[in-house]
Design an enzyme around this catalytic site. Sequence first.
Site, PDB file in Angstrom:
ATOM      1  N   ASP A 262      -2.118  22.916   4.990  1.00 16.85           N
ATOM      2  CA  ASP A 262      -1.877  22.054   6.136  1.00 16.85           C
ATOM      3  C   ASP A 262      -0.352  21.883   6.273  1.00 16.85           C
ATOM      4  O   ASP A 262       0.432  22.324   5.430  1.00 16.85           O
ATOM      5  CB  ASP A 262      -2.604  20.704   5.969  1.00 16.85           C
ATOM      6  CG  ASP A 262      -2.863  20.036   7.319  1.00 16.85           C
ATOM      7  OD1 ASP A 262      -2.191  20.395   8.303  1.00 16.85           O
ATOM      8  OD2 ASP A 262      -3.736  19.147   7.391  1.00 16.85           O
TER       9      ASP A 262
HETATM   10  C1  BGC Z   1      -3.372  18.440  10.669  1.00 14.76           C
HETATM   11  C2  BGC Z   1      -4.193  19.710  10.766  1.00 14.76           C
HETATM   12  C3  BGC Z   1      -3.652  20.594  11.858  1.00 14.76           C
HETATM   13  C4  BGC Z   1      -2.187  20.872  11.592  1.00 14.76           C
HETATM   14  C5  BGC Z   1      -1.539  21.809  12.591  1.00 14.76           C
HETATM   15  C6  BGC Z   1      -1.881  18.719  10.633  1.00 14.76           C
HETATM   16  O1  BGC Z   1      -1.135  17.567  10.761  1.00 14.76           O
HETATM   17  O2  BGC Z   1      -3.778  17.726   9.526  1.00 14.76           O
HETATM   18  O3  BGC Z   1      -5.540  19.387  10.978  1.00 14.76           O
HETATM   19  O4  BGC Z   1      -4.390  21.768  11.934  1.00 14.76           O
HETATM   20  O5  BGC Z   1      -1.489  19.643  11.609  1.00 14.76           O
HETATM   21  O6  BGC Z   1      -1.351  21.197  13.804  1.00 14.76           O
END
Ligand code: BGC
Length: 728
Positions: A262
Amino acid sequence: MAATPPLSIEDRIRALLGAMTLDEKVGQLWLRQGDGGTVSDALRSAIRGGRVGGILNEVDPEVTRELQRLATEESRLGIPLLVGRDVVHGFETVFPIPLGLAATWNPDLVESCSRVAAEEAAACGVNWTFAPMIDIGRDPRWGRIAETFGEDPVLTGTLAAASIRGFQGETLADPDSLAACAKHFAGYGASEGGRDYNSTPLTERELRAVHFPPFRASVEAGVASIMPSFSDVDGIPATANPFLLRQVLREEWGFDGLVASDWNAVIELSVHGLTEGDREAAREAALAGTDMEMASHAYTDHFQSLLEAGEISEAHVDEMVSNVLRLKLRLGLFDHPQHREQIRGGPRLDLAQEAAVQSLVLLRNEHDTLPLNRERIRTLAVIGPLADEPYEQLGTWVFDGDPEKSQTPLQSLRQTLGDTTVVRYARGVETTRSLGRDGFADAVEAAQAADVALLFVGEESILSGEAHCRAELELPGAQAALIDAVERTGTPIVLVVLAGRPLALTDVLSRADAVLYAWHPGTMAGPAITDVLLGDQAPSGRLPVTFPKSAGQIPVYHAHKNTGRPPTPETVISIGDIPVAAPQTSVGNTSFYLDAGAEPLFPFGFGLSYTRFEYRDVRVSPEAVPLGGTVTVRATVQNVGAVEAEEVVQLYVRDPVASATQPVRQLRGFQRVRLASGESREVAFTLHTDDLAIVDRDMRWTTEPGTFFVGIGGDSRAPLAARFEVTG
Ligand code: BGC
């Protein structure tokens, strides 16, 4: 001469690895944030140098085309890029938020929505979505409950697989397919206190029994990638957790796709306190099984030094790179890196409307207030901060949603009723959060003049979603006071609640004659809500999550354990029932709250219709089955009301005695059926004894012989009146 067979994907990976420098290998492991609609010189040179494996958040088709051109034509080995984006519940056309989609209990519909989203996103050059989010959502305070499919592992797993099929299409290599990413592995939904990013001190049993099953179902459905959660899972953050990423995902489940971190989760390992600095963080994440790093660049900064010091082997790096290349090859990017110019596809707004219709849950309908009788209503008051908000009805994660396409409830009601009914609109409060009451007078006046007052209340989009958690669950701002003010007019009230989470409606419930829970329904909120309010469609959504009476009652979910002292109607008392100076006793005590009892506000699976369904003759055959066999559970369901409608028939099972205690009931199957007025149908569910497996005392999925109780009904209160034996 025989033609040379085409090289297999694994052969092509080996050939590429053989040709790559270390820098090029490490470059594949970086998922870099795009430059926001342009290509900077720094990005251009990084791609040419093979120092980037993927880009996220770039959706301008010209820009994604240029990025792929640079990668395939101007880098030494011509390796295409992954282009990632959070395509969560639609792209340009926005479907209901995932929690709303889950309320449809309709895997085919969920699959179709993901398919349309994939086609729209792929036309912009996106080839990878960070969806579906399949965390178990049992805490409405957690803003990200909006992104979940609710509280149940079976419902979530079924919808996860459907969504993956929709995104990935028949084959990943189709230019309209997106690689899906099941996230966040695992247990993120258990963030303590419902506060985002908080610790998840979960036991292995809880992980295996509750949080893993949707991921397992996703792997079985062929999901292309997995994202570890941000969270600290029992002391070891998921991004650096070899139990999750190696033992369970790779060894037990045989996953051979990509594990991508993530956002900044690799460098945050040091913030968690697991590592000291980015270099150590890179090492721990890499060794645990996180192949690709999103946003931060600890891998590209430190792998050279880690290799030189022998802290990571080149073979390990090769394995990580293979996982990236395998996905690119499966996506066919080497053969067609560029996207189509045109979206291929069928109806989109129709599908968005159908999904929204099926997501609407009727929670209350005193005196058959709904459907509204358009012949009899001369004036309709439309009140509230969410009646005419093209953006707010879309919900969280709608980077690419186009509010211009939104059709609001006010617009649709006016359009549909325009000739016969006067529609009077009064906003009442500026936003769902405003405290000001200046707009009350107009709202009251509109209600006074009307036969029915429709109040569109709830939460704006930004009050749920990532990092937007709440400690209290009542309607925010002055909305409850607005409802009170309108109630005093005596005009019947219909609440339509738009929100990204279950709200604790306890205080306002009795003020409303009817309550329709709409979640954030997306682009077609207006026509969908109008159809249901006017009775062109009967409501058929069912709650994918239990609604608590108050935040203090959380966690409250249907598949809870029995405890040694389960509450019974006789033992549940309320705070006022206790005599003054009553002596303490432990005799006859049970597990409940003095101020909230034992029952939630609305149970899992609940939802009313404009008709009633009756269940009878729940039966099982055979009544004894050996391990490895199947039983069929049947019931007759009848539509005993006056209108045709859809019902979600639910199957619940209980394993009352096991080597490790089991929930009081678990959802094991469901079917949506459409029944004409008066029609009965036999519904049947076939259960293999493997479907009855539990996480046993030794943490293995096992079916233990013994008695099982089963029930079929319209929500999680269905009596478990039938039984059968599994014999050893
Ligand atoms: C979130 C993810 C997301 C990623 C990319 C993160 O802050 O937890 O679910 O896919 O950002 O945008």
